[in-house]
Design a protein around this motif. Sequence first.
Motif, PDB file in Angstrom:
ATOM      1  N   UNK A 360       0.828  -1.214   0.000  1.00 47.14           N
ATOM      2  CA  UNK A 360       0.000   0.000   0.000  1.00 47.14           C
ATOM      3  C   UNK A 360       0.861   1.262   0.000  1.00 47.14           C
ATOM      4  N   UNK A 361       2.169   1.071  -0.166  1.00 48.29           N
ATOM      5  CA  UNK A 361       3.046   2.235  -0.256  1.00 48.29           C
ATOM      6  C   UNK A 361       3.660   2.634   1.073  1.00 48.29           C
ATOM      7  N   UNK A 362       3.430   1.790   2.106  1.00 46.19           N
ATOM      8  CA  UNK A 362       4.004   2.093   3.416  1.00 46.19           C
ATOM      9  C   UNK A 362       5.274   1.264   3.571  1.00 46.19           C
ATOM     10  N   UNK A 363       6.407   1.961   3.632  1.00 47.30           N
ATOM     11  CA  UNK A 363       7.689   1.261   3.630  1.00 47.30           C
ATOM     12  C   UNK A 363       8.047   0.692   4.999  1.00 47.30           C
ATOM     13  N   UNK A 364       8.662  -0.497   4.972  1.00 45.14           N
ATOM     14  CA  UNK A 364       9.204  -1.099   6.192  1.00 45.14           C
ATOM     15  C   UNK A 364      10.707  -1.214   6.029  1.00 45.14           C
TER      16      UNK A 364
END
Lengths: 595, 351
Positions: A360-364
């Motif tokens: 979803x475009x949330x970087x880890x």
Amino acid sequence: MKATDISRPDYFHKVVDCQWACPAHTPVPEYIRLIADRKYTEAYLVNWKSNVFPGILGRTCDRPCEPACRRGRVEDEPVAICRLKRVAADNKDDFALWLPPIAPKNGKRIACIGAGPASLTVARDLAPLGYEIDVYDGDAKAGGMIRSQIPRFRLPEEVIDEEVGYVTALGPVMHLGEKIDSLKELLSKSYDAVFVGTGAPRGRDLNIPGRLEGSANIHIGIDWLSNVSFGHNDKVGKRVIVLGGGNTAMDCCRTARRLGGEDVKVIVRSGYEEMKASPWEKEDAIAEDIPILNFLVPKAFTHKDGKLTGVTFEKVKAVHDAGGRRTLVTTGEPDQHFECDDVLIAVGQENAFPWIERDIGLQFDKWDMPVVGEETMQSTLPHVFFGGDAAFGPKNIIWAVAHGHAAAISIDKFLNGEDVTERPAPGVTVISQKMGIHEWSYDNDPVNDPRYKVPHREKSISLKNMKAEVELGFDEITAFREAQRCLNCDVQTVFTAKVCIECDACVDICPTDCITFADNGDEAELRTRLKAPAANLTQDLYIADGLPTGRVMAKDEDVCLHCGLCAERCPTGAWDMQKYIINIAQAGSACRTRT
Amino acid sequence: MTYIAKPQLHHPSLPSNAIGLTRRDYEGRISTLCAGCGHDSISAAIVTACFELDLQPHRLAKLSGIGCSSKTPDYFLGQSHGFNAVHGRMPSVLTGANLANRDLVFLGVSGDGDTASIGIGQFVHSVRRGVNMCYIVENNGVYGLTKGQFSATSDKGSKSKRGAENTESGIDLVALALQLGATYVGRSFSGDKEQLVPLIKGALTHGGAAVLDVISPCVAFNNHAGSTKSFDYVREHNDAVNRLDVILGRTPIKTDYAPGEVRDVTQHDGSVLRLKKIAADYVATDRNAAAAYIQEHQAKGEIVTGLLYIDPEASDLHDRLGTTRVPLNALGTEDLTPGAQALARINAGLR
């Protein structure tokens, strides 16, 4: 050395060691003076504004302020800051009257995931501004780890209900029992911003032989505490071993003592001194007849007929290499076996985000932690913010509150189309406290009393009742006496070189030899030439130049008692005692960039 | 208007001396003098000097007369013997006390009024007799307690706070002490403890009449432009002739000075006064040269400071009178009542 720029907000802020050390920068001396004045409601308000949960924190805070307290450097022990906070909470009048007014709805919607201290702080800061806030939590009641992990004998449920209640009274919609399983799905509900305050919910396991076979009697500490909290569990075996040396381990062992554990021990890998638990929590555990055994590494769970029988440990010792790094090596002695009925594993907590989709475009990052701006709390999805343990791993309540404030500022700026990296400056005022000759508007006479102890409930009673609070809190008289130990470090010594005649009166009177007039030099060298050596490098030297003789005034802030005698003995008013008030910015129009 | 007592809390690294006391243990009550008074700095210097000398507080007697200066013994050495005498009469009381108990260290504290006006006769004779004492004049050139009249040590031409000029000659206590035969004479400034503390230490260990004239600005009445005893004036006109180190017997003596720069003077008690020269032509052991130098530089408007004269072979009143080595309170009955035969012998000697 260059002359000190005292107009820099940080300079005097650092002198107020307790406030500087507090992640939420609670104005400690200010509320302690209010307590001494019996203005408990006002003291509570000062706390509530900066740390949201004064009654809860007054019982459970990790107290970063206390090791920082200047009192601990001029005598044996710091002021009991934390327990004084509780006095304000215990004695206040109806606080509901003081809740802020709520602005008309501004049409923006925010979701907070998790109803722990970080999320509730975000809701507290943003709800009064007119934001519509939905708080989601899987548990049936709000509070997060405050409610699930801290046992009742340390924190009564009424206190949680009350302080969580002040937040919910501000209008956020509480979706309790609604666990968020998919961030993607939540994002589809078109919230303007989302705050993730889900904590570090996974207790670390210990995968050593016998774990599976004994599993019926081996419990993960935080889950076990949570089950006790919510009433799903009210028994434990007579012989209990708690593995781990942090505060959760201390809560586990003390809870076990109350649920039927008679022979409860804590067994840790490291040495007693290096344990992560706060010293006072270790003391409280020991006081409840719980031995803490150290330098024992768990090797295997033993079991018989499918039932846990005990734990085997390898004996180790600490060895320091040339670089000072410590490793634990076997002593070569035979392993030690302890019999038990139940084991509680409290060897750490981890973050877990199985509910956040990775597309979803949330970087880890490489540790599988979300990439979050340290000041902004913003993730790589611009309208998703993190805070509390969910942001940077397990810390504590007061850090969660600080994160909540920072995230609230970011969300407010973000939803007003502003750059979240531009952080609002604090508001600072510095006001003279002089009322007349030898008269100050604060009690400048330091007392010599040693730290007062908080009375405890009798052990025979408290061990029988899970809900009987062990600490009884200071009574008003003791609270006053303890409050008098505060040195009022926020009342600053302010020096005006151009009126100084270098008469030495301040140098002669200073009880802690803080002040020196000397030729200037570089800092390291000047520190050795002062009236008393300034060996504490974490404390600044206050330097002022422009004196008639060309020397500088050098004041070592380290052990200044803020007694004001320098100012009283100054013939020209070159010294003055001025109260430093720093208003840390919170979300709202004042923190937005003015256009 | 209430004072707080100086807090007992102190710096964690506050050192102790050889007898286990800290500097704070040599303090007295909090001063009630005007804020910024030079006298308070002198009190602080006395505290430091006694601490550094490892003096046992109960082995020191502090005596004073009347005036701002004479209040100060209350503000230091709270555990020592004290006597507050009639105005100007401290030297006589000190002389008597010294004769009775020669084992105590005697510290006389006085001001310019107490010493140079009402008490000048007493001062003169105690110095002339060579009483073993450290006599400190806290000299501010003004009558502060009576609101700022010129005192006997005000320099001619000095201006009062209201602008009036002093037309009378001032008494120079250093010149007077030299003339009277004092064996240790120094002048210093309350605003320069580096110079003052060793001078006090040297005076307390001297073993004869030691006189220190300490210029001590009166912030209330004599610290304005036109005054010759203000902080600014003294700093501008200070002509220090030497720097003193007092080296106690047990401290190893290091010699890291070029010859000619340093002169060591050993006192009776074994302490060494190490004089570092500042004025090349100044000889502190020559009474006449010292007097000439001081007058010459005084004429130029300079204030000569430092250890101005030292007689290492000093003797005191007891030596000259041949009194008993034992303090009177320690003499036994046999010595005090020697009997009829002894009396007869004395009487015979007088016939």
